[in-house]
Scaffold this motif. Sequence first.
Motif, mmCIF file in Angstrom:
data_model
loop_
_atom_site.group_PDB
_atom_site.id
_atom_site.type_symbol
_atom_site.label_atom_id
_atom_site.label_comp_id
_atom_site.label_asym_id
_atom_site.label_seq_id
_atom_site.Cartn_x
_atom_site.Cartn_y
_atom_site.Cartn_z
ATOM 1 N N ARG A 77 46.806 48.537 36.782
ATOM 2 C CA ARG A 77 46.336 47.300 37.703
ATOM 3 C C ARG A 77 46.334 47.610 39.177
ATOM 4 N NH1 ARG A 77 44.462 44.165 33.887
ATOM 5 N NH2 ARG A 77 45.778 44.227 31.989
ATOM 6 N N SER A 78 46.976 48.325 39.732
ATOM 7 C CA SER A 78 46.667 48.470 41.109
ATOM 8 C C SER A 78 45.165 49.204 41.590
ATOM 9 C CB SER A 78 48.006 49.524 41.833
ATOM 10 O OG SER A 78 47.907 50.970 41.016
ATOM 11 N N SER A 79 45.069 50.040 40.729
ATOM 12 C CA SER A 79 43.710 50.664 40.589
ATOM 13 C C SER A 79 42.580 49.738 40.410
ATOM 14 C CB SER A 79 43.340 51.826 39.676
ATOM 15 O OG SER A 79 44.599 52.715 39.713
ATOM 16 N N GLU A 80 42.777 48.746 39.540
ATOM 17 C CA GLU A 80 41.855 47.574 39.429
ATOM 18 C C GLU A 80 41.746 46.873 40.391
ATOM 19 O OE1 GLU A 80 41.955 46.824 34.581
ATOM 20 O OE2 GLU A 80 42.805 45.536 35.877
ATOM 21 N N ALA A 81 42.839 46.295 41.160
ATOM 22 C CA ALA A 81 42.959 45.560 42.243
ATOM 23 C C ALA A 81 42.402 46.275 43.513
ATOM 24 C CB ALA A 81 44.271 45.045 42.460
ATOM 25 N N LEU A 82 42.742 47.318 43.919
ATOM 26 C CA LEU A 82 42.241 48.078 45.068
ATOM 27 C C LEU A 82 40.618 48.171 44.881
ATOM 28 C CD1 LEU A 82 44.671 50.998 45.288
ATOM 29 C CD2 LEU A 82 44.150 49.341 47.123
ATOM 30 N N MET A 83 40.175 48.559 43.529
ATOM 31 C CA MET A 83 38.528 48.689 43.579
ATOM 32 C C MET A 83 37.741 47.574 43.631
ATOM 33 S SD MET A 83 37.490 49.426 39.673
ATOM 34 C CE MET A 83 38.073 48.108 38.474
ATOM 35 N N ILE A 84 38.445 46.364 43.034
ATOM 36 C CA ILE A 84 37.768 45.031 43.241
ATOM 37 C C ILE A 84 37.792 44.358 44.764
ATOM 38 C CG2 ILE A 84 38.040 42.520 42.859
ATOM 39 C CD1 ILE A 84 38.830 43.366 40.069
ATOM 40 N N PHE A 85 39.017 44.650 45.364
ATOM 41 C CA PHE A 85 39.431 44.251 46.654
ATOM 42 C C PHE A 85 38.516 45.213 47.772
ATOM 43 C CE2 PHE A 85 41.699 43.247 50.617
ATOM 44 C CZ PHE A 85 41.431 42.032 50.698
ATOM 45 N N LEU A 86 38.653 46.405 47.586
ATOM 46 C CA LEU A 86 37.765 47.205 48.616
ATOM 47 C C LEU A 86 36.089 47.132 48.163
ATOM 48 C CD1 LEU A 86 39.745 50.555 48.358
ATOM 49 C CD2 LEU A 86 39.618 48.824 50.421
ATOM 50 N N GLY A 87 35.761 46.912 47.100
ATOM 51 C CA GLY A 87 34.282 46.344 46.826
ATOM 52 C C GLY A 87 34.025 45.345 47.567
ATOM 53 N N PHE A 88 34.759 44.419 47.477
ATOM 54 C CA PHE A 88 34.705 42.766 48.211
ATOM 55 C C PHE A 88 34.557 43.181 49.497
ATOM 56 C CE2 PHE A 88 36.469 39.208 50.464
ATOM 57 C CZ PHE A 88 35.568 38.253 49.951
ATOM 58 N N VAL A 89 35.420 43.850 50.257
ATOM 59 C CA VAL A 89 35.353 43.969 51.708
ATOM 60 C C VAL A 89 34.115 44.886 51.963
ATOM 61 C CG1 VAL A 89 36.553 45.522 53.392
ATOM 62 C CG2 VAL A 89 37.876 44.294 52.061
ATOM 63 N N PHE A 90 33.704 45.814 51.298
ATOM 64 C CA PHE A 90 32.413 46.468 51.534
ATOM 65 C C PHE A 90 31.362 45.477 51.605
ATOM 66 C CE2 PHE A 90 28.592 48.079 49.423
ATOM 67 C CZ PHE A 90 28.035 48.862 50.718
ATOM 68 N N PHE A 91 31.393 44.503 50.279
ATOM 69 C CA PHE A 91 30.272 43.670 50.165
ATOM 70 C C PHE A 91 30.294 42.546 51.004
ATOM 71 C CE2 PHE A 91 28.817 39.578 48.496
ATOM 72 C CZ PHE A 91 27.763 39.631 48.026
ATOM 73 N N ALA A 92 31.476 41.972 51.784
ATOM 74 C CA ALA A 92 31.549 41.111 52.925
ATOM 75 C C ALA A 92 30.960 41.684 54.098
ATOM 76 C CB ALA A 92 32.853 40.518 52.960
ATOM 77 N N LEU A 93 31.373 42.951 54.565
ATOM 78 C CA LEU A 93 30.986 43.342 55.649
ATOM 79 C C LEU A 93 29.505 43.682 55.630
ATOM 80 C CD1 LEU A 93 34.080 45.615 56.721
ATOM 81 C CD2 LEU A 93 33.432 43.184 57.421
ATOM 82 N N SER A 94 28.949 43.769 54.527
ATOM 83 C CA SER A 94 27.455 44.147 54.353
ATOM 84 C C SER A 94 26.438 42.997 54.425
ATOM 85 C CB SER A 94 27.464 45.078 53.192
ATOM 86 O OG SER A 94 27.884 46.399 53.272
ATOM 87 N N THR A 95 26.902 42.052 53.552
ATOM 88 C CA THR A 95 26.079 40.787 53.582
ATOM 89 C C THR A 95 26.834 39.313 53.671
ATOM 90 O OG1 THR A 95 23.959 40.161 52.218
ATOM 91 C CG2 THR A 95 26.057 40.678 51.082
#
Length: 432
Positions: free
Chosen positions: A381-399
Amino acid sequence: MIFILICLLCGFMIIRNKGQKRFDWFVCAALLLSSSITILKSPQIQAHRFFILCYWLSVVVYKEYRHNKFPLLIPLIIYGAGEMFIGWQDTLLTSFYRLWKPFAFLLDSYLIMLMAFWGTKNVRINSKPIINTLLIMTIYGIFTLVIKNNPLQQFIWSRFSDATYLTDYYFGGRIRITSTWSHPIAYGFVCSTFAVLLLKYLKNKKCLITFILLVINVFICGSRTSLAALILMIALYALLEYKFSKLTRLTILLVPALFLAYLVLPPVQEKIDSIVNTAMGNSDVGGSSIEMRQGQLVASLMIFASSPMYGHGPDYIQENMMSNQRLMDQYFMRGYDFEGFECYYYILLIERGIVGIVLEVMLVVFILMYLIRNRKRNKQRSSEALMIFLGFVFFALSTGALDTWMFTTFFVGLCMNRIKNGEGDLLTKKTK
């Protein structure tokens, strides 16, 4: 009226149920009913916000907050109080909207994490209703590509939006698929999020087909950022989930397969080349480039300088800048070009200032620290949350964050619940 009545019915079912049924109604309704559907205009209550309110009401009615303390409650309270204070500084708004706008942002973003933490006991993402809904959504997305039109979204726009549905924008020189979602780029990230959540269920044939369709929809949504976010999240999942020896074997198997797909499949080659060209700063591929982003940053800093501490207030860009053509013409004459503010950081600079940036960084750091520190407690669960949240951070800072807050913070909150309280019995069941 039909769409509004459907939303009201879904909201009623979310309120009256709990557990897996409520979870299914919420996820499926949000996937199939676009946030462009407006239930109330003033204050604005769109479909997704309405579903969130209904879920909150259900959590409160069933008193699910009792005996389940949220681990990041103090940082969240500080962040929320700071956002409300920033909103109150906006003297262009009435007293009601100085409170409503920051509250609405909190409701649509980080408060969903708290809602999910309290209201997702014994639920699973691979339930039959959710998988079937994802199949409908992704098949419809491919259907719109085939017919070069999206009749569902075109109808919704004609009833709920003052703007005209621009078919040439979605199906012109560059294809942009939205399916049942409100924006093609956001749709790509939503598909990416559900795709990575299904990774551990790929032994099930129906889940595997759903995963493949989700990845296809990421490719055809027209967003390089969504594809890059998907690749990043899958890479993070592999790094966090697998031991080094297994990861090495997986890499040896996947790299030749991916290279072959790049050589043989023109759509894959086109997307990868497009991502590389954008990263290199080439703007001839359409869309954004590093040079364009630098221009946006300069323009954002110029506006930030006129109100650096608290910014210009919530929704200032959309309601005060973009709607004022004379002001935008003045900026353009001075050499500033905004091109849609394609980065969440630019929005923070202009609308929330230094205080808003500090609050945002603080809460993001606390979320990441909690997930990292508790990896031994629940690695999956920590891996899932980290992957989704870091993916979102990348997405939000990109577009920009666009319409992706809801499922990001919802699933992070669900994972935080599992980390603190353990797994539920329903999670061991499989989709039929």
